[in-house]
Design an enzyme around this catalytic site. Structure first.
Site, short mmCIF file in Angstrom:
data_model
loop_
_atom_site.label_atom_id
_atom_site.label_comp_id
_atom_site.label_asym_id
_atom_site.label_seq_id
_atom_site.Cartn_x
_atom_site.Cartn_y
_atom_site.Cartn_z
N GLU A 38 28.17 33.19 113.96
CA GLU A 38 28.06 33.20 112.49
C GLU A 38 28.99 34.21 111.82
O GLU A 38 28.93 34.39 110.61
CB GLU A 38 26.60 33.50 112.09
CG GLU A 38 25.62 32.42 112.57
CD GLU A 38 24.21 32.58 112.01
OE1 GLU A 38 23.92 33.61 111.39
OE2 GLU A 38 23.41 31.65 112.23
N THR A 43 21.09 41.28 112.19
CA THR A 43 22.07 40.19 112.38
C THR A 43 23.16 40.25 111.31
O THR A 43 24.20 39.62 111.47
CB THR A 43 21.38 38.82 112.31
OG1 THR A 43 20.72 38.70 111.05
CG2 THR A 43 20.39 38.63 113.45
N ASP A 86 8.37 31.61 102.34
CA ASP A 86 9.59 32.12 102.99
C ASP A 86 10.81 31.92 102.11
O ASP A 86 11.92 31.70 102.59
CB ASP A 86 9.79 31.46 104.37
CG ASP A 86 10.90 32.14 105.18
OD1 ASP A 86 11.24 33.29 104.87
OD2 ASP A 86 11.44 31.50 106.10
N ASN A 133 20.78 28.56 103.00
CA ASN A 133 20.40 29.63 103.91
C ASN A 133 21.45 30.74 103.88
O ASN A 133 21.92 31.12 102.81
CB ASN A 133 20.13 29.06 105.30
CG ASN A 133 19.17 29.92 106.09
OD1 ASN A 133 19.54 30.97 106.57
ND2 ASN A 133 17.92 29.50 106.20
N TRP A 134 21.85 31.28 105.01
CA TRP A 134 22.76 32.44 105.00
C TRP A 134 24.22 32.03 104.79
O TRP A 134 25.05 32.89 104.45
CB TRP A 134 22.66 33.21 106.33
CG TRP A 134 23.21 32.40 107.45
CD1 TRP A 134 22.51 31.51 108.22
CD2 TRP A 134 24.57 32.33 107.89
NE1 TRP A 134 23.36 30.89 109.09
CE2 TRP A 134 24.63 31.38 108.92
CE3 TRP A 134 25.74 32.97 107.49
CZ2 TRP A 134 25.82 31.05 109.56
CZ3 TRP A 134 26.92 32.64 108.13
CH2 TRP A 134 26.95 31.70 109.16
N HIS A 189 12.22 26.79 120.66
CA HIS A 189 12.47 25.63 121.53
C HIS A 189 12.39 24.31 120.80
O HIS A 189 12.52 23.25 121.43
CB HIS A 189 11.51 25.64 122.72
CG HIS A 189 11.79 26.74 123.70
ND1 HIS A 189 12.83 26.69 124.60
CD2 HIS A 189 11.18 27.93 123.90
CE1 HIS A 189 12.85 27.82 125.33
NE2 HIS A 189 11.86 28.58 124.92
CA CA Z 1 12.34 34.54 106.52
#
Ligand code: CA
Length: 698
Positions: free
Chosen positions: A83, A179, A317, A406-407, A627
């Site tokens: 990433e 991260t 979230d 997202n990121w 998983h």
């Molecule tokens: Ca989160």
């Protein structure tokens, strides 16, 4: 604009810059060099402090891009999500990879200059909600700085890759990870952390770039009453109920930062609550400051200046850690200093970055948790059904926890006045879990994670796959509407780069690395990367030639957790590589050969219906986030339906209870699971494999 830039340079420059191009200033990286960057180098995460990910280089343009080819590539020694944004400084490329490793290459020849491995203990992998990824480094002086998955901040000598100093930034007995890429402002290295799925309290810390000495720490959420000294935390206490501090409360700042040198404000995105379910975090009430907020901080002191909360009382979230970008826009005839963000909750926010006031907010994908925002109050108009803990019924929320975005970094094109968003259409079955108690390991979110597992029903699966898509959206932030869109069959696509060559670069899960016309979205060039590309590209110029660099390698939260909807086109293999392109590049990737995924050929069915049901519950709680939903793995982590251990109860137990594979991140689950419960998970996965085989999955 030019005047302001120079004024800012003068402000920060004590010794360095006389308006030379930055390539004529080899050696130390400092604020003046970052502010004066002319595109020849890529000196910080988002290229510039405003994090626009726009390059003024135009040698690679709509006319020449047809001749763009691979200059060289380098294979990486990890096969997990990649990433990072490549930095380019003084003719060298610096990257980080999965497991927090770092490498340096000659930008022209591709020669490996050095590599660094902080030797992160494999067990730490279990604390990472979203794969063992790393998003890159920051540069200052003659050093590079990076976070490690186990919470260290490391300074490396840029020339040699040797460790200069290393500090542990967090309590390693708690399930924190790092991260994100650090940023450096005026000699202060600023780093956050993640872990709000597991049960931690978020904070940001600044360290002296020369010595590693801690300078300040900013907490995003209050500790228990009586323990908060900072004014912004004392103020926040009233917005929380119950004993919120016991699960850390969350608010981790794991990715986005941007900096305005004129206002001297650092903007940081704050993450979700811990646990997700507000019922268990704060008795289902209160705004819970400063969760899901953008906060402005004084970078010298770490002092709070203002905040804007994107999702008050967050319970889905819905982090606000997504890319923060600064620009000056003309809105209603007036020039405004704005901050823009497209967080997980699906609304595109334009704020006045001098004071945090909302200018406008509009949803960029369909959402159902709110119908809009009241600009006067800055608050959402919530759908009351969305607070699933009140009804106790499943609420199918859009976006899901993976977000509407997202990121993956956005990019801005000042020529078109567009912000490009790597967006996601997703949904998730939110269900309150009665009598929830946190576990020592794994996700602690207060939801029944097993309830939404994908049934072995071809029609439902097809519907879920069709409803889960990715989009590249060219968004007009002034009009708050899209100009063009490209839809992708899968949700998880790459970060972005826009250039003055009127090109927009993006990789995708189909293994393409593409260049689009910034004005229309027309695809002008494509390269077969042989693997999913999620990382954002960077660009730079050496010896008069423009290069584009990108990390290829499939992984991250979505591929490891989303099961059958993660890879609608079939399993995507991970070929982790650095790819570097230039005009006239003639490089070729080696023939990848066939993808030899172990066949879906499970052992004979075992276990009673009750045992399988018990296995399903515990799989959903403890296994699915790494998983894959319903046992459908993608190969980034083990697809358990194809695991060799599936047919051997003893080996299975040695792994799940004995911790035989802890070096890969698969710790022992003996504190959460009995031998029989672990065995029931095996029964469940065998049963799932048979069901999927019957559905025709290969
Ligand atoms: Ca989160």
């Amino acid at each position: 604009m030019r005047f302001r830039l120079l004024a800012a340079v003068a402000l920060l420059s004590l010794a360095a810059c006389k308006q030379q191009p930055s390539s004529e200033l080899p050696g130390a990286v400092n604020g003046a060099r970052i502010l004066a960057a002319n595109g020849d180098e890529w000196l910080s995460y988002g290229r510039t402090y405003d994090e626009q990910r726009n390059s003024p280089l135009d040698q690679i343009n709509q006319g020449t891009v047809k001749n763009l080819g691979l200059a060289w590539f380098a294979d990486l020694d990890t096969a997990r999500g990649q990433e990072a944004t490549p930095l380019a400084i003084d003719g060298k490329i610096y990257i980080t990879t999965a497991w927090s490793k770092a490498k340096a290459y000659d930008a022209v020849t591709g020669k490996l200059e050095w590599e660094y491995d902080p030797k992160v203990p494999g067990e730490r992998g279990v604390a990472a909600c979203c794969d063992v990824v790393n998003r890159g480094m920051a540069a200052w002086g003659d050093k590079l700085f990076m976070g490690t998955l186990d919470g260290r901040l490391v300074a490396l000598d840029r020339k040699t890759g040797k460790e200069v100093w290393s500090v542990v930034t967090l309590d390693q007995s708690k399930p924190y990870t790092i991260t994100g890429a650090p940023r450096v402002i005026d000699g202060k290295v600023i780093i956050g952390n993640g872990g709000a799925e597991m049960g931690v309290r978020g904070f940001l810390t600044a360290y002296d770039a020369d010595t590693g000495k801690e300078l300040w720490r900013f907490y995003s959420v209050p500790d228990e009453p009586g323990k908060n000294t900072a004014d912004h935390l004392k103020k926040a206490e009233a917005t929380w109920k119950g004993e919120w501090w016991k699960q850390g409360a969350g608010g981790t700042m794991w990715d986005a930062m941007a900096y305005d040198p004129e206002l001297d404000l650092l903007y940081v995105g704050v993450g979700n609550g811990s646990p997700w379910n507000q019922y268990y975090r704060s008795q289902g009430e209160g705004d819970n400051l400063y969760l899901s907020s953008i906060v402005a901080i004084r970078p010298k002191t770490g002092e709070y200046v203002w905040h804007f909360q994107t999702t008050p009382g967050e319970t889905w979230d819905y982090t606000a850690t997504q890319h923060i970008m600064l620009a000056d826009l003309t809105i209603d005839g007036a020039k405004r200093k704005v901050l823009m963000q497209a967080p997980k909750n699906g609304f595109f926010f334009v704020l006045d970055r001098t004071n945090g006031k909302l200018i406008s907010a509009k949803n960029f994908v369909p959402v159902n948790w709110a119908t809009g925002f009241d600009v006067a109050t800055g608050r959402p108009i919530e759908n009351p059904e969305s607070r699933y803990y009140r009804s106790g019924k499943v609420w199918l929320g859009s976006p899901g926890p993976i977000g509407a975005h997202n990121w993956h970094p956005m990019a801005y094109d000042p020529l078109e006045g567009l912000v490009y968003i790597p967006a996601i259409n997703s949904a998730f079955p939110f269900l309150h879990k009665p009598d929830w108690k946190p576990n020592k390991h794994g996700f602690n979110v207060g939801l029944d994670l097993a309830a939404g597992a994908m049934p072995a029903d071809a029609k439902i699966r097809a519907g879920a796959i069709a409803a889960t898509t990715g989009e590249l959206i060219a968004w007009d932030p002034v009009a708050q509407k899209p100009r063009w869109k490209i839809k992708f069959p899968g949700a998880w696509n790459g970060g972005l780069l826009a250039t003055a060559g009127k090109l927009l670069f993006q990789g995708n899960m189909a293994g393409e690395f593409n260049a689009y016309d910034t004005a229309t979205g027309k695809k002008l060039w494509s390269f077969d990367a042989q693997t999913g590309v999620v990382a954002p590209p960077s660009t730079f110029r050496v010896n008069g030639e423009q290069y584009v660099a990108v990390l290829a390698g499939w992984g991250g939260a979505w591929p490891i957790s989303a099961g059958v909807v993660a890879e609608p086109q079939g399993p995507i293999r991970n070929h982790s590589r650095l790819l570097v392109f230039k005009i006239g590049g003639k490089g070729k990737l080696p023939d990848p050969g066939p993808y030899n995924l172990p066949p879906l050929d499970p052992p004979a069915k075992t276990g009673t219906a009750d045992q399988i049901a018990d296995g399903a519950r515990n799989y959903g709680q403890f296994c699915s986030v790494c998983h894959g939903d319903s046992g459908v793995g993608t190969g980034v982590t083990r697809d358990l339906r194809r695991a060799g251990s599936l047919g051997d109860a003893k080996i299975w137990n040695q792994i799940v209870i004995g911790g035989a594979l802890k070096a890969n991140g698969m710790i022992s689950w003996k504190e959460e699971l009995s031998d029989q419960q672990a065995e029931n998970i095996r029964h469940y996965v065998i049963n799932r494999a048979h069901q999927d085989k019957a559905l025709g999955m290969k």
